[in-house]
Each structure stands twice: as structure tokens, then as C-alpha cells.
Scaffold this motif. Sequence first.
Motif, short mmCIF file in Angstrom:
data_model
loop_
_atom_site.label_atom_id
_atom_site.label_comp_id
_atom_site.label_asym_id
_atom_site.label_seq_id
_atom_site.Cartn_x
_atom_site.Cartn_y
_atom_site.Cartn_z
N ARG A 62 26.43 28.37 45.31
CA ARG A 62 27.91 28.37 45.38
C ARG A 62 28.36 28.33 46.83
O ARG A 62 28.27 29.32 47.56
N LEU A 63 28.88 27.16 47.25
CA LEU A 63 29.35 27.00 48.63
C LEU A 63 30.54 27.91 48.88
O LEU A 63 30.61 28.61 49.89
N THR A 64 31.49 27.89 47.94
CA THR A 64 32.59 28.87 47.98
C THR A 64 32.86 29.31 46.56
O THR A 64 32.70 28.53 45.61
N ALA A 65 33.25 30.58 46.43
CA ALA A 65 33.72 31.07 45.14
C ALA A 65 35.21 30.73 45.02
O ALA A 65 35.82 30.26 45.98
N ASP A 66 35.77 30.98 43.85
CA ASP A 66 37.19 30.70 43.59
C ASP A 66 38.03 31.83 44.20
O ASP A 66 38.70 32.58 43.49
N THR A 67 37.93 31.96 45.50
CA THR A 67 38.60 33.04 46.24
C THR A 67 39.16 32.43 47.52
O THR A 67 38.54 31.53 48.09
N THR A 232 37.80 27.20 51.40
CA THR A 232 39.04 27.46 50.66
C THR A 232 40.04 28.09 51.63
O THR A 232 39.64 28.76 52.59
N GLY A 233 41.31 27.83 51.41
CA GLY A 233 42.37 28.43 52.22
C GLY A 233 43.26 29.22 51.29
O GLY A 233 42.83 30.19 50.67
N GLU A 234 44.52 28.74 51.17
CA GLU A 234 45.40 29.34 50.17
C GLU A 234 44.95 28.94 48.77
O GLU A 234 45.08 29.67 47.81
N LEU A 235 44.44 27.71 48.68
CA LEU A 235 43.93 27.22 47.40
C LEU A 235 42.43 27.46 47.33
O LEU A 235 41.76 27.45 48.35
N SER A 236 41.91 27.65 46.12
CA SER A 236 40.47 27.91 46.03
C SER A 236 39.88 27.34 44.74
O SER A 236 40.59 26.95 43.82
N ASP A 237 38.57 27.27 44.73
CA ASP A 237 37.80 26.77 43.59
C ASP A 237 36.35 27.20 43.79
O ASP A 237 35.95 27.49 44.93
N ASN A 238 35.57 27.19 42.72
CA ASN A 238 34.13 27.32 42.85
C ASN A 238 33.57 25.93 43.19
O ASN A 238 33.87 24.96 42.48
N HIS A 239 32.80 25.85 44.27
CA HIS A 239 32.16 24.58 44.64
C HIS A 239 30.66 24.80 44.58
O HIS A 239 30.09 25.46 45.46
N ASP A 240 30.04 24.30 43.52
CA ASP A 240 28.63 24.59 43.26
C ASP A 240 27.74 23.35 43.42
O ASP A 240 28.07 22.27 42.90
N ILE A 241 26.63 23.53 44.12
CA ILE A 241 25.60 22.49 44.18
C ILE A 241 24.48 22.96 43.25
O ILE A 241 23.99 24.09 43.38
#
Length: 322
Positions: A62-67, A232-241
Motif C-alpha cells: 500500500r503506497l498510501t492508505a485512504d488517509t 494524498t493531500g486533502e483527497l485520499s485513496d488506497n493505492h495498492d501495488i
Amino acid sequence: MYFLTIISLFFIIFINHTFPQEPDSYGVHDHSLSRPYTNIFSTSRSYWHLTGNTLATDRFIRLTADTQSRTGGLWDTIPVSYPDWELQVHFKVHGEGGNFFGDGFAIWYVRDPKLTGPVFGYADHFCGLAIILDTYPNTNDDYTNTYPFISAVINNGSLHYDNNRDGRDITVAGCEAAFRGRDLDTRIAIRYQDNRLIVYTDIEGVNSWAVCFIVDNVHLPTHYYFGFTAATGELSDNHDIISVYTYQLNSNEDREKEDRKNIIPSAPSSTMGNTTNHTPKSSKSSALKIFFIVSLLVIICLIGIGAFYYMKQRRYHSSRLY
Ligand SMILES: [Ca+2]
């Protein structure tokens, strides 16, 4: 006989669509990554490095979580020594956001791995290739494209990636691809061979590659690094490889002998930034011009008609006085 021909044709089409890489290409372990990840990251000889907030679980990286305000990266630490290659990436972008989510992630083939910065978590003015899987349009400009949108940027270090314009001024090619929030497997393949860049997607769950775009005259050196980043900034998502498979493709003899280490990344000048973006703007301003001209003509006509009737009335009154 006909039956056999049809069956053979079917298999040729099937193979072409299922495996975009050349049949005589072969997978390269150093540049590939698949489950279980513990075997990859638990050894000190690991070829892959995680940066920032990236987390490796047993099912995905997970590169970024939804946070909000997260930055992460996954980098291959072995440079690519062969000129022609193909990268196949199984990924998943998803989150709670209904209308607002972002921003997507980027796949890199760059000179300097593991940097951080404002371009999907990587440095601006980068040297190399970026394939950007952008989920959110950052501007209200009248784009003709629907997001998510996949684009290619090739930079020699001199170009600025303007996030406010989604990098449109320096994008060399792109395609719409509804990869976000899919329950199906979503995959992208990036093939670079004989100075031709082809990006394929497989997002419909039918195990079939579709061409996203093709760009010729793309020059990329060897000895750059593959990487994946998201922010992620104000907007977010899970970005998974989920997995990465790299294939060394066949190169012609000249290309194999050539020292390609010092080639400066280059591509045909940006076309999308000049056409797609500015068309709506210029058509808006021409519409405005036409409106003013028509309004002016109507006003002139009204003044003319008014003057004509005024003169007529005056003549009528004058003739009555005499
Ligand atoms: Ca964006």
C-alpha cells in the motif's frame, strides 16, 4: 482444415492479447515482485525498497492508505541494464470517497530512485519516464477527457510538472481508463522497444490487453530505475501495488551494442497540452468575440432604425407646419 485454421487464429489472437510481451522475452527476477512479499522484504539483499508511508501486507503493497497527507514509494534498487523491456503491474486504487478521492499514483523509470516531492510523491524536474494514473482532475478547465486518466510524461530534468493543470502541458500521450474502485483485477503494461512506447490496460476483468496509447521516437537510456509512488493531500485513496513482472525484450544487434547509458530522455513535443487544453479556451473566446460583434451590429441597426424613424417623423411634422 478450416476448423484447425480458426483454432490457430484464435490462439494467436488470444496470446497476443493476453501477453503483450514478445514470446521470446523472459522475465527478470531482479525487477519483479509478487506475493509473498515477506520473502522479498525480510532479507537484507532485497531488491525493493519502501519509502515514506508505504506498507507491505501479505496481500498488497500500500503506497498510501485512504488517509489525508500520506506519501509513499516502492523502488527497485537494481538499475535496468537492457534497452528494451516491458513492465506489467497488477494494482488496485480504491477508497471510501464517493465524489472526492485522489490523486492516483505514478509508475517511474527514472535516473534517481527514492526521491520525494510534489509529483505524486516524487520529485519535480525528474529525469526519465512517468506513467501517471491520475484519478482526479485538479482544475476546472474544460477538459475533453474523463478521469481517471493515464498519461505519459518524458522529462530530461528541465520540465516542470504543474499539478494544478494535471501536467497537461508536458503530457505526450494519454487515455481514459476507469480503473478506480473496480472489484476486478486491474493491470497496466508498459512496453518500451525500438524507441516505441506502448501502454496497455487490462481493467475489464477479461484477461485481455487493450492499447491505451502508442508514442514513437521516445528515447530512454538504460540504467534507470523502476519505481511506484503516490501521495494524498486533502483527497485520499488506497493505492495498492499487488505484483510487478518485468520482461527483457528482444533488442536488435545495433541497439544491444550501443552504449545507451548516457542517452538524454526525450520524446516528440507535447501535443495534448497544445490541442486538448487550449481548444475549449480558444473556442470560448471566439464565441465571446462573435457575441460582441453581433451585439454591436444589433445596436448599430437599432440606432439606424431609430434615426430613420426620427428623421421621418421630423419631416412629417415639418411638412404639416408648412
Ligand atoms: Ca490530478
